[in-house]
Design a protein around this motif. Sequence first.
Motif, mmCIF file in Angstrom:
data_model
loop_
_atom_site.group_PDB
_atom_site.id
_atom_site.type_symbol
_atom_site.label_atom_id
_atom_site.label_comp_id
_atom_site.label_asym_id
_atom_site.label_seq_id
_atom_site.Cartn_x
_atom_site.Cartn_y
_atom_site.Cartn_z
ATOM 1 N N THR A 60 15.717 12.647 -4.481
ATOM 2 C CA THR A 60 14.357 12.193 -4.766
ATOM 3 C C THR A 60 13.473 12.298 -3.534
ATOM 4 O OG1 THR A 60 15.251 10.652 -6.420
ATOM 5 C CG2 THR A 60 12.986 10.297 -5.694
ATOM 6 N N ALA A 61 13.999 11.885 -2.391
ATOM 7 C CA ALA A 61 13.231 11.998 -1.152
ATOM 8 C C ALA A 61 12.887 13.454 -0.857
ATOM 9 C CB ALA A 61 14.007 11.382 -0.001
ATOM 10 N N ALA A 62 13.832 14.346 -1.123
ATOM 11 C CA ALA A 62 13.561 15.776 -0.912
ATOM 12 C C ALA A 62 12.452 16.259 -1.836
ATOM 13 C CB ALA A 62 14.837 16.582 -1.141
ATOM 14 N N ALA A 63 12.505 15.860 -3.105
ATOM 15 C CA ALA A 63 11.478 16.286 -4.064
ATOM 16 C C ALA A 63 10.108 15.734 -3.691
ATOM 17 C CB ALA A 63 11.868 15.844 -5.467
ATOM 18 N N LEU A 64 10.037 14.470 -3.301
ATOM 19 C CA LEU A 64 8.760 13.870 -2.925
ATOM 20 C C LEU A 64 8.254 14.397 -1.589
ATOM 21 C CD1 LEU A 64 8.978 10.118 -4.025
ATOM 22 C CD2 LEU A 64 8.179 12.109 -5.279
ATOM 23 N N GLY A 65 9.131 15.047 -0.842
ATOM 24 C CA GLY A 65 8.697 15.672 0.399
ATOM 25 C C GLY A 65 7.605 16.703 0.187
ATOM 26 N N ALA A 66 7.477 17.202 -1.042
ATOM 27 C CA ALA A 66 6.394 18.136 -1.355
ATOM 28 C C ALA A 66 5.027 17.483 -1.214
ATOM 29 C CB ALA A 66 6.574 18.673 -2.775
ATOM 30 N N LEU A 67 4.976 16.131 -1.244
ATOM 31 C CA LEU A 67 3.716 15.403 -1.135
ATOM 32 C C LEU A 67 3.417 14.945 0.285
ATOM 33 C CD1 LEU A 67 4.052 13.097 -4.282
ATOM 34 C CD2 LEU A 67 2.846 15.300 -4.111
ATOM 35 N N ASN B 210 0.809 -1.226 0.000
ATOM 36 C CA ASN B 210 0.000 0.000 0.000
ATOM 37 C C ASN B 210 0.839 1.272 0.000
ATOM 38 O OD1 ASN B 210 -2.420 -1.568 0.165
ATOM 39 N ND2 ASN B 210 -2.051 -1.806 2.376
ATOM 40 N N ARG B 211 2.115 1.154 -0.378
ATOM 41 C CA ARG B 211 2.953 2.350 -0.547
ATOM 42 C C ARG B 211 3.346 2.484 -2.015
ATOM 43 N NH1 ARG B 211 6.268 3.588 4.888
ATOM 44 N NH2 ARG B 211 6.020 1.617 5.992
ATOM 45 N N ALA C 43 14.070 1.222 7.116
ATOM 46 C CA ALA C 43 13.584 2.507 6.602
ATOM 47 C C ALA C 43 12.058 2.536 6.554
ATOM 48 C CB ALA C 43 14.169 2.762 5.215
ATOM 49 N N LEU C 44 11.459 1.455 6.111
ATOM 50 C CA LEU C 44 9.999 1.399 6.028
ATOM 51 C C LEU C 44 9.366 1.344 7.422
ATOM 52 C CD1 LEU C 44 9.663 -1.128 3.069
ATOM 53 C CD2 LEU C 44 9.294 1.353 2.987
ATOM 54 N N ALA C 45 9.997 0.601 8.335
ATOM 55 C CA ALA C 45 9.458 0.481 9.687
ATOM 56 C C ALA C 45 9.507 1.808 10.441
ATOM 57 C CB ALA C 45 10.223 -0.589 10.453
ATOM 58 N N LYS C 46 10.504 2.623 10.139
ATOM 59 C CA LYS C 46 10.678 3.888 10.856
ATOM 60 C C LYS C 46 9.732 4.985 10.373
ATOM 61 C CE LYS C 46 14.954 5.246 11.484
ATOM 62 N NZ LYS C 46 16.391 5.501 11.197
ATOM 63 N N ALA C 47 9.054 4.744 9.250
ATOM 64 C CA ALA C 47 8.158 5.766 8.698
ATOM 65 C C ALA C 47 6.795 5.146 8.401
ATOM 66 C CB ALA C 47 8.756 6.369 7.436
ATOM 67 N N PRO C 48 6.064 4.727 9.446
ATOM 68 C CA PRO C 48 4.813 4.001 9.222
ATOM 69 C C PRO C 48 3.733 4.826 8.537
ATOM 70 C CG PRO C 48 5.058 4.572 11.546
ATOM 71 C CD PRO C 48 6.361 4.875 10.887
ATOM 72 N N GLU C 49 3.781 6.150 8.664
ATOM 73 C CA GLU C 49 2.736 6.995 8.084
ATOM 74 C C GLU C 49 3.059 7.452 6.672
ATOM 75 O OE1 GLU C 49 0.029 7.163 9.798
ATOM 76 O OE2 GLU C 49 1.041 6.060 11.400
ATOM 77 N N ALA C 50 4.244 7.154 6.184
ATOM 78 C CA ALA C 50 4.651 7.624 4.849
ATOM 79 C C ALA C 50 4.014 6.762 3.773
ATOM 80 C CB ALA C 50 6.169 7.591 4.727
ATOM 81 N N SER C 51 3.266 7.393 2.885
ATOM 82 C CA SER C 51 2.643 6.647 1.786
ATOM 83 C C SER C 51 3.592 6.474 0.608
ATOM 84 C CB SER C 51 1.371 7.355 1.321
ATOM 85 O OG SER C 51 1.661 8.677 0.893
ATOM 86 N N ASN C 52 4.670 7.269 0.573
ATOM 87 C CA ASN C 52 5.685 7.160 -0.482
ATOM 88 C C ASN C 52 7.011 6.719 0.125
ATOM 89 O OD1 ASN C 52 3.977 8.116 -2.585
ATOM 90 N ND2 ASN C 52 4.305 10.215 -1.863
ATOM 91 N N ALA C 53 7.749 5.925 -0.643
ATOM 92 C CA ALA C 53 9.055 5.444 -0.185
ATOM 93 C C ALA C 53 10.065 5.547 -1.316
ATOM 94 C CB ALA C 53 8.959 3.995 0.292
ATOM 95 N N VAL C 54 11.274 5.971 -0.979
ATOM 96 C CA VAL C 54 12.382 6.050 -1.934
ATOM 97 C C VAL C 54 13.530 5.240 -1.346
ATOM 98 C CG1 VAL C 54 13.954 7.544 -3.202
ATOM 99 C CG2 VAL C 54 11.664 8.376 -2.607
ATOM 100 N N LEU C 55 13.904 4.161 -2.018
ATOM 101 C CA LEU C 55 14.889 3.238 -1.477
ATOM 102 C C LEU C 55 16.091 3.101 -2.408
ATOM 103 C CD1 LEU C 55 12.483 0.407 -0.252
ATOM 104 C CD2 LEU C 55 13.420 2.319 1.086
#
Length: 410
Positions: free
Chosen positions: A71-78, A52-53, A97-109
Amino acid sequence: MTNLSPRARLATALLRTAATLSRVSGRGDGSVIGGRVGLKVEPRLLALLAENRQVALISGTNGKTTTTRFTAAALGALGPVATNSFGANMPTGHTTALAKAPEASNAVLEVDEHYLAQLLLESKPRVVALLNLSRDQLDRAMEVGMLAEKWRTALTAHPDVHVIANADDPMVTWAAQAVPRVTWVAGGQRWQEDSWACPECGKRLDRYGEYWRCTNCGLTRPSPQWSVDGDQVVDPTGQRATLSLQLPGQVNRNNAATALAIAAEFGVPLTEAVPQLSKVRSIAGRYAVVRRDGRRARLLLAKNPAGWLEAFDMLDPGVPVTLCLNAREVDGYDTSWIYDVDYSPVLGRQVLVTGDRRFDLAVRLQVNGIDFTVVDNFAAALRAAPEGNVEVIANYTAFQDIRSEFDRVN
């Protein structure tokens, strides 16, 4: 995160605990050990956390960490973004990284080149960005052509993924053509010594500046939709935006173009994404400036021939340079690759050489006709340089040694 099974929630809690203990004990940021604990308890944890991300994967020999941070900085606009932009680029780091940001709907890995197939399977990404392929730690890593074939095979199994690829790199181009949807970026390829042969048929490639083609099978550089013109980035519609980056070099402008192409696929307008990139100043100490006894030393990381070539492009004119070379496990024990590097860009400068394998590097510089001074350690190199600016190029563990000496500058 709310739909995780009890086992997965337990694994996530133990992951966070292990990561925290690692940080407070000074053993590291906890990304690796945390992910290791979590995956031990629930082997499917990475896939479950990625559900669901909207996920973007970024891979390549060089530039992964910087492009991921951009990329993470650019997507921070969302909104919030889950990311491993400090370089823990294997599944343990991705899981943390995913576990530390449970509310983030976008991920850049950021993804190590050898783990791309696994991450394609487990994270089901929306976008995969392929930066470049060149020789790196050949005493323990895969040959470049074999890695390109591995990428191509992995992508073939995921035809729905949108690939953003470097059109200037023949190996990347060949791998990316395994899927129908590709956005091409003029990502640059200053180092070309690993791509003179066509990856499709094995014949010699003809090159004309950034353009390349195979006259035997027809494999040709695609026309890029994204490019960099001076300090401006040009998008597929022809719209231009000025890049005001804090990071030096043409290579980082190219990395920025790739990041903006990813952001556009996520729906971030160019005018909103570009200002976000100017906030990125240093990545895990890379490009950081340290000061001691009247010297101002800028730190540049270079782990392989392509990386050293790009680092030379970033040097300020006439400034003394310290070259640091180690050969520990994570560097690769084989230092023969230094003979692939042309060190002539440092001719005419004061050159100081240090690191565990400083005498290997000294012999190489002598072959290249470079005047140099060998010193025992980085502190001695700083003392030997005149007051003022000093450039420092170091491979991975040498770079970490310097960061540790200066309390791990960010």
